[in-house]
Design an enzyme around this catalytic site. Structure first.
Site, PDB file in Angstrom:
ATOM      1  CG  HIS A 255     -20.296 -10.324  12.092  1.00 48.64           C
ATOM      2  ND1 HIS A 255     -20.940 -10.394  13.294  1.00 48.64           N
ATOM      3  CD2 HIS A 255     -19.344 -11.288  12.121  1.00 48.64           C
ATOM      4  CE1 HIS A 255     -20.403 -11.364  14.035  1.00 48.64           C
ATOM      5  NE2 HIS A 255     -19.426 -11.927  13.327  1.00 48.64           N
ATOM      6  CD  GLU A 256     -17.170 -12.409   9.148  1.00 47.00           C
ATOM      7  OE1 GLU A 256     -16.036 -12.388   9.677  1.00 47.00           O
ATOM      8  OE2 GLU A 256     -18.087 -13.163   9.535  1.00 47.00           O
ATOM      9  CG  HIS A 259     -14.519 -11.014  13.271  1.00 47.92           C
ATOM     10  ND1 HIS A 259     -14.249 -11.310  14.585  1.00 47.92           N
ATOM     11  CD2 HIS A 259     -15.716 -11.610  12.996  1.00 47.92           C
ATOM     12  CE1 HIS A 259     -15.227 -12.058  15.090  1.00 47.92           C
ATOM     13  NE2 HIS A 259     -16.126 -12.249  14.141  1.00 47.92           N
ATOM     14  CD  GLU A 285     -17.756 -13.550  17.012  1.00 43.46           C
ATOM     15  OE1 GLU A 285     -18.760 -12.860  16.713  1.00 43.46           O
ATOM     16  OE2 GLU A 285     -17.093 -14.177  16.177  1.00 43.46           O
TER      17      GLU A 285
END
Length: 490
Positions: A255-256, A259, A285
């Site tokens: 997930h990160e 980003h 997101e």
């Protein structure tokens, strides 16, 4: 030099100082000594005082009025600096400085409260933060809606009413899917066992590499609440480890990476300008969610991950790749937003969205927040909050003043749904690569169609050009119903 050149030179230093302030925040949440909280609060307040002075410098108004753009990028830079100048000029310097100081202190108080599982010391400082955010919202709103004024920092052009309508349209299909899934006869097996931290972190690095993370411009550290930080040539990620749940670490990492890769994928010519960062948190997101869910939790990649985890942990209690895919996507009641499955995640966000709108409007006070949270959670999820760390204290966002941030998570899921449909049409062999542990074709499509633009295009235009159609929750809801219908035999 022209007025535009003067404007760019001044903005370049402001952007650099802002990056330094962001690095101080990263340090506070990763490696800063616990006893340094008060010192860091003063440092952050000093940085915010300097940044506020620069963002409201009268020369900006003169340069903006005289600047002559020579390209679309020039015009967008002028537009974004003018927007920030107008907003910053409405906020008194005293208020900006005090918010920076207080939220830095509140972050440490929240971390202690979460560790102690006791909100007693946290609620008074949260109330102070809320009072300052209401004051800031009133200054920014200029007579308009307070929540919309704060939302503008994270999702320009969006309104609370627009988000409420979007969420109301999504809720019935999400709730119906959850009921069908939880009532299905076929239920995936849960992963069980002990998974040592060092092994998890080694696998997390392997997963980050599979998704194209640039280790020459990034690093991974541990944090209480996973986040990414930085831009241009230095964008870092964090994760956390629970030794009974390796998915927490691995999927937080992926997930990160989404980003961070967005920031690292922006056209380098935009560095040290307002174009050199993600255009909105909803778009941000969309990148983290499509990395984590549509690619990372898909059957192709989980097949590859099953082999790596089986080898790393000397076997798993899951029989084969198909069963592992179902386990990764298992839907189960739970308290924690960051650990929620794709079916229930947006329902967690809707709860927070409604509560924070009520907090900003004054319909809800902090002294009643724990009770309001617990009652709403029981109503929405059918289980009681067993302890504060699994309720109000699980998220850092309100402690650091991020009112208006939460709904961008669900909006990001909606945007990811549309982007995934377009990406799959453009890259039909993506699953072949993911099955080899190579997310490269998908990452390249996202970099070309979303990430490289940075702040050049407004959020809605960016997504509509990438997907070829209007923003809609339908692609996300269709994807969820098809995916979980197959897993659960619906």
């Amino acid at each position: 030099m022209s007025a535009f050149d003067d404007l760019l030179a001044f903005q370049r230093q402001t952007e650099a100082l802002s990056s330094i302030a962001e690095r101080l925040g990263w340090d506070q949440e990763t490696v800063m000594p616990r006893g340094a909280t008060e010192q860091r609060a003063e440092e952050m307040a000093a940085m915010e005082t300097l940044l506020h002075e620069r963002r409201t410098d009268p020369r900006l108004g003169e340069w903006l009025e005289a600047a002559q753009p020579q390209s679309e990028a020039d015009a967008r830079i002028i537009e974004l600096i003018a927007r920030d100048f107008t907003r910053a000029s409405r906020v008194p310097a005293r208020l900006a400085t005090e918010l920076a100081r207080l939220t830095s202190l509140a972050q440490g108080i929240w971390a202690e409260a979460r560790a102690n599982d006791d909100p007693t010391d946290f609620l008074p400082v949260l109330d102070q933060v809320l009072m300052l955010k209401r004051e800031e919202a009133a200054a920014l709103a200029d007579g308009g809606d307070l929540y919309d004024a704060l939302l503008e920092d994270y999702e320009p052009g969006m309104t609370g009413a627009g988000l409420a309508a979007l969420f109301d349209a999504m809720r019935p299909r999400l709730v119906a899917l959850r009921e069908d899934v939880l009532g299905a006869e076929r239920q995936p097996q849960a992963l069980s066992g002990h998974f040592p931290q060092e092994t998890q972190l080694r696998l997390a690095r392997i997963c980050a590499t599979a998704f194209g993370y640039d280790w020459t411009r990034g690093r991974i550290d541990l944090a209480v609440h996973p986040f990414s930080s930085g831009r241009w040539q230095d964008s870092r990620i964090t994760t956390r480890v629970v030794e009974t749940d390796p998915f927490n670490c691995l999927y937080s990492t992926i997930h990160e990476v989404g980003h961070s890769s967005y920031e690292l994928g922006i056209d380098p010519d935009y560095a040290f300008t307002p174009l050199g960062r993600g255009v909105s948190m909803g778009v941000h997101e969309s990148q983290s969610r499509i990395y984590e869910n549509q690619m990372g939790r898909g059957r192709a990649f989980t097949g590859w991950l099953f082999k790596r985890m089986s080898d790393a942990f000397d076997g798993l209690n899951i029989a084969d790749e198909d069963a592992f895919y179902a386990t990764v996507n298992r839907v189960a009641p739970g308290h924690i937003r960051t650990e929620a499955d794709e079916v229930q995640y947006n329902l967690h966000i809707m709860l927070r969205f409604d509560l924070e709108r009520d907090l900003i409007s004054g319909r809800l006070d902090t002294e009643d927040l724990v009770e309001a949270w617990n009652a709403r959670f029981l109503k929405d999820f059918g289980i009681a909050v067993d302890r504060p760390a699994n309720g109000l204290l699980q998220d850092v966002h309100w402690a650091v003043g991020l009112f208006g941030y939460f709904p961008t998570y669900a909006l990001g899921n909606v945007l990811a749904g549309g982007l995934n449909a377009a990406m799959r049409a453009a890259v039909p062999d993506l699953d072949d690569a993911l099955a080899r542990g190579d997310a490269g074709p998908g990452v390249e499509w996202l970099r070309e169609n979303v990430q490289r633009h940075g702040g050049l295009l407004p959020p809605r235009r960016l997504i509509e050009e990438a997907t070829g159609g209007p923003i809609s929750p339908e692609p996300l809801l269709d994807y969820l119903e098809e995916k979980f219908g197959r897993i659960y035999g619906l």
